[in-house]
Design an enzyme around this catalytic site. Structure first.
Site, PDB file in Angstrom:
ATOM      1  CG  ASP A 126     -10.707   4.003   6.543  1.00 54.87           C
ATOM      2  OD1 ASP A 126     -11.903   4.383   6.505  1.00 54.87           O
ATOM      3  OD2 ASP A 126     -10.338   2.874   6.161  1.00 54.87           O
ATOM      4  CG  HIS A 179     -11.462  -0.482   8.915  1.00 50.26           C
ATOM      5  ND1 HIS A 179     -10.782  -0.927  10.035  1.00 50.26           N
ATOM      6  CD2 HIS A 179     -10.783  -0.973   7.854  1.00 50.26           C
ATOM      7  CE1 HIS A 179      -9.747  -1.658   9.653  1.00 50.26           C
ATOM      8  NE2 HIS A 179      -9.732  -1.707   8.326  1.00 50.26           N
ATOM      9  CB  THR A 237      -5.654   4.228   5.478  1.00 48.13           C
ATOM     10  OG1 THR A 237      -4.326   4.126   4.946  1.00 48.13           O
ATOM     11  CG2 THR A 237      -6.278   5.533   5.035  1.00 48.13           C
ATOM     12  CB  SER A 238      -2.088   1.532   8.923  1.00 43.90           C
ATOM     13  OG  SER A 238      -1.431   0.303   8.849  1.00 43.90           O
ATOM     14  NE  ARG A 239      -5.637  -3.885  11.280  1.00 45.83           N
ATOM     15  CZ  ARG A 239      -6.054  -3.944  10.020  1.00 45.83           C
ATOM     16  NH1 ARG A 239      -6.317  -2.831   9.352  1.00 45.83           N
ATOM     17  NH2 ARG A 239      -6.219  -5.109   9.424  1.00 45.83           N
ATOM     18  CB  ILE A 285      -0.970  -0.018   1.205  1.00 41.23           C
ATOM     19  CG1 ILE A 285      -1.948  -1.194   1.059  1.00 41.23           C
ATOM     20  CG2 ILE A 285      -1.713   1.306   1.324  1.00 41.23           C
ATOM     21  CD1 ILE A 285      -2.797  -1.465   2.296  1.00 41.23           C
ATOM     22  CD  GLU A 318     -11.301  -0.074  13.366  1.00 38.67           C
ATOM     23  OE1 GLU A 318     -10.662   0.928  13.016  1.00 38.67           O
ATOM     24  OE2 GLU A 318     -11.508  -1.053  12.632  1.00 38.67           O
ATOM     25  CB  ALA A 337      -9.066   2.479   3.202  1.00 37.73           C
ATOM     26  CG  PHE A 338     -11.692  -3.025   2.968  1.00 32.93           C
ATOM     27  CD1 PHE A 338     -12.179  -2.309   4.035  1.00 32.93           C
ATOM     28  CD2 PHE A 338     -12.455  -4.079   2.462  1.00 32.93           C
ATOM     29  CE1 PHE A 338     -13.407  -2.627   4.608  1.00 32.93           C
ATOM     30  CE2 PHE A 338     -13.684  -4.403   3.035  1.00 32.93           C
ATOM     31  CZ  PHE A 338     -14.155  -3.669   4.110  1.00 32.93           C
TER      32      PHE A 338
HETATM   33  P1  NAD Z   1       2.747  -4.927   3.631  1.00 37.52           P
HETATM   34  O1  NAD Z   1       3.028  -6.097   4.504  1.00 37.52           O
HETATM   35  O2  NAD Z   1       2.837  -5.082   2.142  1.00 37.52           O
HETATM   36  O3  NAD Z   1       3.711  -3.713   4.037  1.00 37.52           O
HETATM   37  C1  NAD Z   1       3.935  -3.318   5.350  1.00 37.52           C
HETATM   38  C2  NAD Z   1       5.283  -2.600   5.377  1.00 37.52           C
HETATM   39  O4  NAD Z   1       5.446  -2.038   6.678  1.00 37.52           O
HETATM   40  C3  NAD Z   1       6.482  -3.528   5.126  1.00 37.52           C
HETATM   41  O5  NAD Z   1       7.304  -2.982   4.125  1.00 37.52           O
HETATM   42  C4  NAD Z   1       7.204  -3.556   6.476  1.00 37.52           C
HETATM   43  O6  NAD Z   1       8.608  -3.685   6.354  1.00 37.52           O
HETATM   44  C5  NAD Z   1       6.818  -2.206   7.043  1.00 37.52           C
HETATM   45  N1  NAD Z   1       6.922  -2.092   8.495  1.00 37.52           N
HETATM   46  C6  NAD Z   1       6.766  -3.056   9.443  1.00 37.52           C
HETATM   47  N2  NAD Z   1       6.927  -2.505  10.669  1.00 37.52           N
HETATM   48  C7  NAD Z   1       7.185  -1.187  10.477  1.00 37.52           C
HETATM   49  C8  NAD Z   1       7.441  -0.104  11.347  1.00 37.52           C
HETATM   50  N3  NAD Z   1       7.442  -0.261  12.683  1.00 37.52           N
HETATM   51  N4  NAD Z   1       7.677   1.122  10.810  1.00 37.52           N
HETATM   52  C9  NAD Z   1       7.675   1.292   9.456  1.00 37.52           C
HETATM   53  N5  NAD Z   1       7.441   0.302   8.594  1.00 37.52           N
HETATM   54  C10 NAD Z   1       7.188  -0.923   9.090  1.00 37.52           C
HETATM   55  O7  NAD Z   1       1.303  -4.420   4.066  1.00 37.52           O
HETATM   56  P2  NAD Z   1       0.267  -3.554   3.207  1.00 37.52           P
HETATM   57  O8  NAD Z   1      -0.567  -4.460   2.369  1.00 37.52           O
HETATM   58  O9  NAD Z   1       0.982  -2.439   2.565  1.00 37.52           O
HETATM   59  O10 NAD Z   1      -0.707  -3.027   4.368  1.00 37.52           O
HETATM   60  C11 NAD Z   1      -0.252  -2.116   5.356  1.00 37.52           C
HETATM   61  C12 NAD Z   1      -1.270  -2.046   6.468  1.00 37.52           C
HETATM   62  O11 NAD Z   1      -2.464  -1.429   5.973  1.00 37.52           O
HETATM   63  C13 NAD Z   1      -1.766  -3.413   6.982  1.00 37.52           C
HETATM   64  O12 NAD Z   1      -0.908  -3.916   7.992  1.00 37.52           O
HETATM   65  C14 NAD Z   1      -3.126  -3.110   7.528  1.00 37.52           C
HETATM   66  O13 NAD Z   1      -3.015  -2.807   8.902  1.00 37.52           O
HETATM   67  C15 NAD Z   1      -3.555  -1.849   6.796  1.00 37.52           C
HETATM   68  N6  NAD Z   1      -4.741  -2.035   5.936  1.00 37.52           N
HETATM   69  C16 NAD Z   1      -5.817  -1.217   6.112  1.00 37.52           C
HETATM   70  C17 NAD Z   1      -6.945  -1.352   5.306  1.00 37.52           C
HETATM   71  C18 NAD Z   1      -8.149  -0.444   5.443  1.00 37.52           C
HETATM   72  O14 NAD Z   1      -9.218  -0.755   4.882  1.00 37.52           O
HETATM   73  N7  NAD Z   1      -8.060   0.675   6.137  1.00 37.52           N
HETATM   74  C19 NAD Z   1      -6.957  -2.334   4.322  1.00 37.52           C
HETATM   75  C20 NAD Z   1      -5.824  -3.148   4.150  1.00 37.52           C
HETATM   76  C21 NAD Z   1      -4.718  -2.990   4.961  1.00 37.52           C
END
Ligand code: NAD
Length: 330
Positions: A257, A294, A231-233, A154, A262, A296-297
């Site tokens: 998001d 939540h 948009t992560s956690r 992402i 939540e 974004a997906f």
């Molecule tokens: P991914 O596994 O492809 O990438 C995660 C990246 O984060 C990796 O490159 C990893 O090295 C890096 N990372 C790990 N710990 C870290 C830290 N402490 N500081 C900086 N970087 C760090 O994951 P992705 O598919 O890109 O998804 C990222 C996050 O997005 C998921 O973990 C999930 O929580 C979130 N997400 C949210 C939604 C939504 O609808 N809002 C949907 C999908 C995913």
């Protein structure tokens, strides 16, 4: 396999019934998986769960006692699963590592642009016959420095979109993404990112180590008026600390998001209910905060991919006893 689906909505049923092609026996349940509802998994070989289901040690022990052999996450994140406990009890865990990173990246940039130009507020004003521009002044994204924390699937797509807008993109990731380096993303330390970025966007998984990554010490290093997007956690951000930073002006824009509490709110229609979470309600009072639940997906493409990968995970586990899409070992 017999599969109990927790936290399901109408759209989950449609996408999973289409992808399943009657291969597995799917039982769709509305409640979240919790210690109180785990008994609903009786008779199932697998449970299929989402982001706000609880899979702590107690729930996993109950699942094991009920004969459940697979936890199939229909999402990418796995922070809500006690993986060591699942491993100890011999329960396999599968997830959907990638279903549409584009959906989340596009939404992230959408939040940035909406917050900056106050499009949501302008829409409400115009509906009320108010065409005043006061309070809607934005800035050009072109030339601004955006800091991405996490450059996996992402984060990397978000970087490409932002480079297209003419932003300077800097990033922090313990494993810098080579493709991003080639595109011109500059990898920096976390402290450098905090101090240089006009906009900070979170794209890393939530782990015990980065819980409340954005809290008082990090906020103190940021530029005045910084924009923070998550948009992560939710629990990557200490919400109380961010509220104080919004009050002081240190944080100029906040786009969320996801939210750390939540689980009691998102994905439900609570419009007739009194919301008891005072912290969340305080966030809603700021004109420079934009929150979505939540979503974004939530694209057609993503739902189809989630269902197809989850059904493939179920079939693989049924036929081989393994799950290739297990969360990565630490
Ligand atoms: P991914 O596994 O492809 O990438 C995660 C990246 O984060 C990796 O490159 C990893 O090295 C890096 N990372 C790990 N710990 C870290 C830290 N402490 N500081 C900086 N970087 C760090 O994951 P992705 O598919 O890109 O998804 C990222 C996050 O997005 C998921 O973990 C999930 O929580 C979130 N997400 C949210 C939604 C939504 O609808 N809002 C949907 C999908 C995913």
């Amino acid at each position: 396999m017999n599969v109990a689906f927790f936290s399901t909505k109408k759209y989950d049923r449609s996408s999973f019934l289409a992808a399943n092609e009657e291969r597995h026996t799917l039982r769709f349940l509305e409640p979240h998986l919790t210690a109180e509802t785990v008994a609903l998994a009786r008779g199932s070989d697998a449970v299929c769960v989402f982001v706000n289901d609880t899979l702590d040690a107690g729930v996993i022990e109950e699942l094991s006692a009920l004969g459940v052999r697979l936890i199939a996450l229909r999402c990418a994140g796995f922070n809500n699963v006690d993986l060591p406990e699942a491993a100890r009890l011999g329960i396999a865990v599968g997830r959907v590592p990638s279903y549409s990173p584009h959906a989340v990246a596009e939404y992230t940039v959408g939040l940035m642009l909406t917050l900056n130009r106050q499009i949501h507020r302008a829409h409400n004003r115009v509906r009320e016959g108010n065409f005043s521009l006061d309070g809607l002044l934005g800035f050009d994204f072109h030339g601004r420095t955006v800091g991405l924390i996490g450059t996996g699937k992402i984060g990397a797509i978000t970087a490409k979109i932002l480079l297209g807008l003419g932003c300077e993109v800097i990033a922090y990731d313990p494993f810098p993404n080579k493709e991003c380096v080639a595109l011109g993303v500059e990898f920096v330390t976390l402290n450098q990112l905090f101090s240089r970025a006009h906009v900070i966007s979170l794209h890393c998984p939530l782990t015990p180590e980065n819980h409340h990554l954005i809290s008082d010490p990090a906020l103190a290093k940021m530029r005045d008026g910084v924009m923070i997007i998550n948009t992560s956690r939710g629990a990557l951000i200490d919400t109380r600390a961010v509220i104080e930073a919004l009050k002081s002006g240190r944080v100029g824009y906040l786009g969320l998001d996801v939210y750390e509490e939540e689980g009691d709110l998102f994905f439900e229609d609570l419009s007739d209910k009194i919301i008891a979470d005072d912290i969340f309600m305080r966030l809603l009072t700021f004109p420079n905060v934009l929150i979505t639940g939540h979503q974004a997906f939530f694209t057609r493409n993503a739902l189809e991919n989630i269902a197809a990968t989850t059904v493939a995970n179920l079939t693989e586990f049924e036929t081989t006893g393994r799950c290739t899409n297990a969360p990565p070992a630490k």
